[in-house]
Design an enzyme around this catalytic site. Structure first.
Site, PDB file in Angstrom:
ATOM      1  N   TRP A   1       0.936  -1.045  14.205  1.00 22.52           N
ATOM      2  CA  TRP A   1       1.212  -0.472  12.863  1.00 22.52           C
ATOM      3  C   TRP A   1       0.320   0.557  12.898  1.00 22.52           C
ATOM      4  CZ3 TRP A   1       4.163  -1.641   9.147  1.00 22.52           C
ATOM      5  CH2 TRP A   1       3.921  -0.928   8.016  1.00 22.52           C
TER       6      TRP A   1
ATOM      7  N   ASN B   1       1.081 -10.434  11.277  1.00 21.49           N
ATOM      8  CA  ASN B   1       0.189  -9.032  11.055  1.00 21.49           C
ATOM      9  C   ASN B   1      -1.155  -9.464  11.204  1.00 21.49           C
ATOM     10  OD1 ASN B   1       2.744  -8.273  10.427  1.00 21.49           O
ATOM     11  ND2 ASN B   1       2.545  -8.086   8.447  1.00 21.49           N
TER      12      ASN B   1
ATOM     13  N   ASP C   1       0.792  -1.164  -0.024  1.00 24.39           N
ATOM     14  CA  ASP C   1      -0.033  -0.054   0.027  1.00 24.39           C
ATOM     15  C   ASP C   1       0.566   1.223  -0.024  1.00 24.39           C
ATOM     16  OD1 ASP C   1       0.784  -0.042   2.739  1.00 24.39           O
ATOM     17  OD2 ASP C   1      -0.994   0.752   3.351  1.00 24.39           O
TER      18      ASP C   1
ATOM     19  N   LYS D   1      -3.101   4.755  10.174  1.00 20.22           N
ATOM     20  CA  LYS D   1      -3.213   3.733  11.221  1.00 20.22           C
ATOM     21  C   LYS D   1      -1.987   4.227  12.188  1.00 20.22           C
ATOM     22  CE  LYS D   1      -5.053  -0.403   9.305  1.00 20.22           C
ATOM     23  NZ  LYS D   1      -4.963  -0.033   7.814  1.00 20.22           N
TER      24      LYS D   1
ATOM     25  N   ASN E   1       7.468  -9.560   4.017  1.00 19.57           N
ATOM     26  CA  ASN E   1       6.450  -9.179   4.805  1.00 19.57           C
ATOM     27  C   ASN E   1       5.274  -9.768   3.958  1.00 19.57           C
ATOM     28  OD1 ASN E   1       5.037  -7.425   6.694  1.00 19.57           O
ATOM     29  ND2 ASN E   1       3.967  -6.847   4.666  1.00 19.57           N
ATOM     30  N   GLU E   2       4.270 -10.371   4.770  1.00 20.26           N
ATOM     31  CA  GLU E   2       3.132 -10.887   3.989  1.00 20.26           C
ATOM     32  C   GLU E   2       3.193 -11.662   2.744  1.00 20.26           C
ATOM     33  OE1 GLU E   2      -0.096  -8.241   4.570  1.00 20.26           O
ATOM     34  OE2 GLU E   2      -0.092  -8.324   6.666  1.00 20.26           O
TER      35      GLU E   2
ATOM     36  N   GLU F   1       2.329  -6.681  13.322  1.00 20.15           N
ATOM     37  CA  GLU F   1       1.368  -5.557  13.139  1.00 20.15           C
ATOM     38  C   GLU F   1       0.001  -5.548  13.738  1.00 20.15           C
ATOM     39  OE1 GLU F   1       0.714  -4.650   8.840  1.00 20.15           O
ATOM     40  OE2 GLU F   1       2.981  -4.804   8.302  1.00 20.15           O
TER      41      GLU F   1
ATOM     42  N   TYR G   1      -9.962  -4.983   9.564  1.00 17.31           N
ATOM     43  CA  TYR G   1     -10.338  -5.546   8.470  1.00 17.31           C
ATOM     44  C   TYR G   1     -11.138  -6.812   8.632  1.00 17.31           C
ATOM     45  CZ  TYR G   1      -6.624  -2.932   6.045  1.00 17.31           C
ATOM     46  OH  TYR G   1      -5.907  -1.739   5.832  1.00 17.31           O
TER      47      TYR G   1
ATOM     48  N   TYR H   1      -5.459  -8.106  12.145  1.00 17.07           N
ATOM     49  CA  TYR H   1      -6.421  -6.966  12.082  1.00 17.07           C
ATOM     50  C   TYR H   1      -7.447  -7.031  12.497  1.00 17.07           C
ATOM     51  CZ  TYR H   1      -2.413  -4.274  10.015  1.00 17.07           C
ATOM     52  OH  TYR H   1      -1.242  -3.620   9.745  1.00 17.07           O
TER      53      TYR H   1
HETATM   54  C1  BDP Z   1      -0.686  -4.994   6.022  1.00 23.05           C
HETATM   55  C2  BDP Z   1       0.658  -4.405   5.583  1.00 23.05           C
HETATM   56  C3  BDP Z   1       0.893  -3.042   5.704  1.00 23.05           C
HETATM   57  C4  BDP Z   1      -0.406  -2.204   5.321  1.00 23.05           C
HETATM   58  C5  BDP Z   1      -1.337  -2.640   6.366  1.00 23.05           C
HETATM   59  C6  BDP Z   1      -2.536  -1.753   6.352  1.00 23.05           C
HETATM   60  O1  BDP Z   1       1.534  -5.276   5.801  1.00 23.05           O
HETATM   61  O2  BDP Z   1       2.032  -2.815   4.689  1.00 23.05           O
HETATM   62  O3  BDP Z   1      -0.018  -1.272   5.507  1.00 23.05           O
HETATM   63  O4  BDP Z   1      -1.625  -4.003   6.010  1.00 23.05           O
HETATM   64  O5  BDP Z   1      -3.505  -2.396   5.572  1.00 23.05           O
HETATM   65  O6  BDP Z   1      -1.165  -5.856   5.358  1.00 23.05           O
HETATM   66  O7  BDP Z   1      -2.686  -0.628   7.014  1.00 23.05           O
END
Ligand code: BDP
Length: 600
Positions: free
Chosen positions: A546, A463, A160, A565, A409-410, A501, A469, A465
């Site tokens: 994050w 990571n 992103d 964020k 990363n991811e 994250e 999300y 959310y």
């Molecule tokens: C994660 C990514 C990070 C994004 C974050 C987001 O590792 O780079 O900025 O999500 O969506 O998947 O804020």
């Protein structure tokens, strides 16, 4: 690769400042053959994208050109003369007058050109540097270039953050002696109260090497002859998180009494180890608090800036953070040196972000193409990734602040081909540095049941959310889901887990008494919910929110003026959550917090 530095035998000239600048063919077909037409100038170091108001420059896909005149100091006759580019994002070509003297791929690691045969001491030459921002399926990070029906080339990518490009770090002209130290590697250990420093010195020709270790007062505490050896420091002062102590290793090449070359390097004595579900620094369990960061500021983009460096570390100190991850690429060497001097612990990550066609840019389902296939991430991608690891470790291996390598990363770790792709890269990382643990940051669709690579690593980075999300606005569901997930990962692998994250987009100034996403209260409640869960899971060894600060992203309907964020705004003002984190982190220090006993 040694950082250029001035010593008794080496001289250094900064080429930072304003350079002539041209985009694509505006500078002609072979821009290095003469001065550019046009009047554009660009600052170095800085990403070029936000310097100008012309969208054609910001959206340009391909090469841009930087040029300036450089005078070689007249005292440099008989020395080797080098140009060092700290970063050209994502590929660079260097020309001294009409000659191509260096080419490099990979936007966040340095490279250099030996221009001794092209220039002369006391004379001027034209230095032209081409920089390309193109990302393809075989670059790290990867991307795709598409062409719109009206013929415009567009760069797509799977992360992103905005694809800032240019000369975002310093450029140097420097001199070194013909016979010189070309590399130094140190590995430190502790034997009772004695520090042990194993060193290996590489030279450009067989030479007589001597090393001397000085303490912070400048007194020699150990010394030895030879290209490799082991120095012992009785009553050693360790490099500790929050209490940095650096010795200085002085490496010299001698010819009789004459010093042919001298290089000086800070050395911190510390150990790192994973034992069971613990992460140990100097034998003590260490609990990571801090952030995933970005190199990102207004106008300069990813351009390194010492004022922001100092201020960001001040804010990390204010909030009680003991560590950060260089998400999602190696940071400027000035940042790593600063972390060494100030006792901040670093997880050092390659630019391998977005190896994932299962998700795109963080959320949303991507197309259904496989991530690992000859047409997508293939052997060539893996070769570029291996090179990125080699260059990261070559650059950062001597930093005491770096306690772990993060390979990616991811990545789409759940797909066929993931293991074949990653197993050799993890093996390479261990071969290049057998002393540091290795991790990766896993994405939210990976579960202990479907992930194919977690067992390759020493520490699991997650990571996640929950509450953003997933279960957005429903922190009760999020809390139950998060706890179930962490418990499952802990049970499946018996390894330390870092939440690499967790975060919620937050618009400063939005408030509510309810759990309303985007408000400052929601960010605070979201983070507090995570902390309750972390404190109940024994295998948790750290929490990296994050993100440290809001940052620029590419356009998209789920981004409002970038990614929000941040615990700090893009101009580094605290959101409400910063005060909550400050209370928690200053209280726990580097010790894992215990959950309050249940009131059963
Ligand atoms: C994660 C990514 C990070 C994004 C974050 C987001 O590792 O780079 O900025 O999500 O969506 O998947 O804020």
């Amino acid at each position: 690769m040694l950082k250029p530095t001035a010593t008794a035998t080496r001289e250094l000239v900064s080429l930072d400042g304003l350079w002539r600048f041209a985009v694509g063919t505006a500078a002609g077909d072979q821009p290095w053959l003469g001065p550019f037409d046009g009047t554009l100038e660009a600052a170095v170091p800085a990403s070029y994208n936000d310097l100008f108001v012309d969208p054609a420059i910001r959206d340009h896909v391909g090469w841009v050109w930087y040029q300036r005149t450089v005078r070689v100091p007249r005292g440099w006759a008989g020395e080797r003369i080098l140009v060092r580019v700290d970063a050209a994002t994502h590929a660079g070509k260097v020309y001294a007058d009409d000659r191509l003297v260096a080419e490099h791929s990979g936007g966040y690691t340095p490279f250099e050109a030996d221009i001794t045969d092209v220039v002369a001491a006391g004379d001027e030459f034209r230095l032209t540097i081409g920089v390309s921002n193109e990302l393809t399926n075989t670059t790290i990070p990867p991307g795709t270039i598409t062409v719109t029906p009206d013929g415009r080339r567009q760069q797509k990518y799977l992360h992103d953050f905005y694809n800032y490009s240019g000369l975002a770090r310093s450029v140097w002209l420097y001199s070194v002696p013909p016979v010189r130290v070309s590399d130094i590697a140190v590995v430190t250990d502790v034997d009772g109260r004695t520090g042990v420093i194993d060193y290996t010195v590489t030279t450009t020709a067989p030479a007589s090497v001597r090393v001397s270790l000085r303490d912070a007062a400048g007194d020699e505490v150990a010394a030895g002859p030879g290209e490799r050896g082991s120095l012992r420091v009785p009553q050693v002062t360790l490099w500790q998180p929050g209490r940095a102590y650096l010795y200085e290793l002085v490496v010299e090449i001698h010819d009789g009494d004459t010093v042919l070359d001298q290089y000086r390097m800070p050395v911190g004595v510390r150990t790192v180890e994973v034992r069971g579900t613990q992460f140990l620094i100097n034998g003590q369990p260490f609990y990571f608090t801090g952030f995933g960061k970005h190199e990102d500021t207004a106008v300069r983009g990813k351009g390194h800036d010492n004022a922001y460096l100092v201020h960001d570390f001040q804010l990390m100190d204010w909030i009680g953070a003991n560590s950060f991850r260089t998400s999602h690429y190696p940071y400027a060497e000035e940042v790593m040196d600063f972390a060494d001097r100030h006792g901040i612990v670093v997880i050092d990550e390659t630019a391998a972000v977005g190896l994932n066609l299962f998700i795109e840019g963080g959320i949303g389902r991507g197309d259904k193409r496989p991530t690992f296939s000859p047409e997508t991430m293939n052997d060539e991608t893996r070769n570029a990734h291996a090179q990125a690891l080699r260059e990261l470790i070559a650059r950062d291996k001597n930093h005491p602040s770096v306690v772990m390598w993060c390979v990616s990363n991811e990545p789409s770790s759940i797909e066929e081909g993931a293991r074949e792709y990653f197993a050799p890269l993890v093996a390479l990382t261990r071969e290049l540095d057998p002393t540091r643990p290795v991790t990766y940051a896993s994405f939210m669709f990976a579960t202990p049941g479907n992930d194919r690579i977690a067992d390759l690593f020493d520490v699991l980075g997650l990571n996640r959310y929950h509450g953003w999300y997933m279960a957005n606005g429903d922190l009760a569901t999020a809390e139950a889901d998060l706890e179930a997930e962490l418990t499952a990962w802990a049970a499946a692998h018996g390894k330390p887990i870092i939440m690499s994250e967790y975060g919620a987009d937050t618009m400063p100034g939005l408030h509510s008494v309810w759990d309303i996403p985007w408000t400052e209260e929601y960010q605070t409640a979201f983070l507090e919910m995570h902390h309750r869960v972390f404190d109940r899971i024994e295998a948790m060894v750290g929490e990296h929110v994050w993100n440290f600060a809001d940052f620029r992203t590419s356009n998209g309907i789920h981004r409002v003026d970038g990614n929000k964020k941040g615990v700090f705004t893009r101009d580094r003002l605290p959101k409400a959550a910063a005060h909550m984190l400050r209370r928690r982190w200053r209280q726990i220090g580097s010790t894992k917090p215990q959950a309050p006993r249940s009131r059963a």
